[in-house]
Design a protein around this motif. Structure first.
Motif, short mmCIF file in Angstrom:
data_model
loop_
_atom_site.label_atom_id
_atom_site.label_comp_id
_atom_site.label_asym_id
_atom_site.label_seq_id
_atom_site.Cartn_x
_atom_site.Cartn_y
_atom_site.Cartn_z
N UNK A 138 0.84 -1.33 -0.13
CA UNK A 138 0.25 0.69 -0.40
C UNK A 138 1.27 1.28 0.16
N UNK A 139 0.95 1.99 -0.63
CA UNK A 139 1.58 2.90 -1.05
C UNK A 139 1.33 3.97 -0.05
N UNK A 140 3.17 4.17 0.07
CA UNK A 140 2.47 6.10 1.50
C UNK A 140 1.98 6.96 1.23
N UNK A 141 1.34 7.18 -0.30
CA UNK A 141 0.50 8.62 -0.14
C UNK A 141 -1.39 8.53 0.04
N UNK A 142 -1.31 7.34 -0.48
CA UNK A 142 -2.89 6.52 -0.05
C UNK A 142 -3.09 7.44 1.18
N UNK A 143 -4.78 7.97 1.51
CA UNK A 143 -5.31 8.47 2.35
C UNK A 143 -5.89 7.43 3.24
N UNK A 144 -5.99 7.19 4.51
CA UNK A 144 -7.17 6.24 5.48
C UNK A 144 -8.53 6.48 4.58
#
Length: 181
Positions: A138-144
């Motif tokens: 899961x990429x670090x730039x994803x939003x919860x």
């Protein structure tokens, strides 16, 4: 048949039929040769989602029975296991696709391969249930938030198999809701 240590679970692969070796009370060791060993993390927070009915019937031959998953965290590996069941004889080798989609329908992570990391093509399934593990980064730039995990299979021509959903509708994938933290 699995070997479990305090940090991981390992499947024994029967090389005669390239499936996870079933345990029927007899030792499978005579047919099992260690060529590749796949390590699956078994975090304490793993949960299994098993609906009252199977998630769906693919091509009239394969059922998705359950999904076990670890917690999905931004910037981490999301581990999950699909539990398949051969419902009727399978005459072809299909590829599994797993796609994580955000709220706008954009694919943010994906993994496609033959079941069990290529060791258990669908046309060789003899076991009652196939344990099929996956890891999506899961990429670090994803939003919860709430995401959809699309699961399905496609044939050698890349055509997705039809899925009969529990409510009677037909689709080309099964959707599982995933909360990403």
């Amino acid at each position: 048949n699995q070997i479990t240590t305090n940090t991981a679970t390992y499947d024994l692969v029967d090389l005669e039929n390239r499936e996870v070796a079933p345990w029927n009370g007899e030792s499978p060791w005579s047919r099992c040769v260690l060529m590749r060993l796949f390590k699956y993390s078994t975090p304490a927070n793993e949960r299994t989602v098993q609906p009252e009915k199977p998630y769906g019937l693919l091509n009239g031959t394969i059922r998705l029975l359950a999904v076990a998953q670890s917690e999905a965290k931004v910037g981490s590996d999301f581990r999950f296991v699909l539990y398949w069941q051969k419902w009727l004889p399978i005459d072809a080798s299909y590829t599994v696709f797993t796609q994580l989609l955000d709220g706008s329908g954009k694919v943010v992570a994906q993994q496609d391969n033959f079941p069990v990391n290529g060791l258990a093509p669908t046309d060789t399934w003899n076991s009652p249930v196939i344990r099929d593990p996956y890891v999506l980064h899961l990429p670090g730039e994803l939003q919860p938030g709430t995401y959809q995990l699309y699961v399905g299979m496609y044939d050698a021509t890349l055509k997705r198999l039809p899925v009969q959903l529990p409510d009677g509708r037909t689709a080309d994938h099964i959707a599982v809701q995933i909360e990403v933290h």
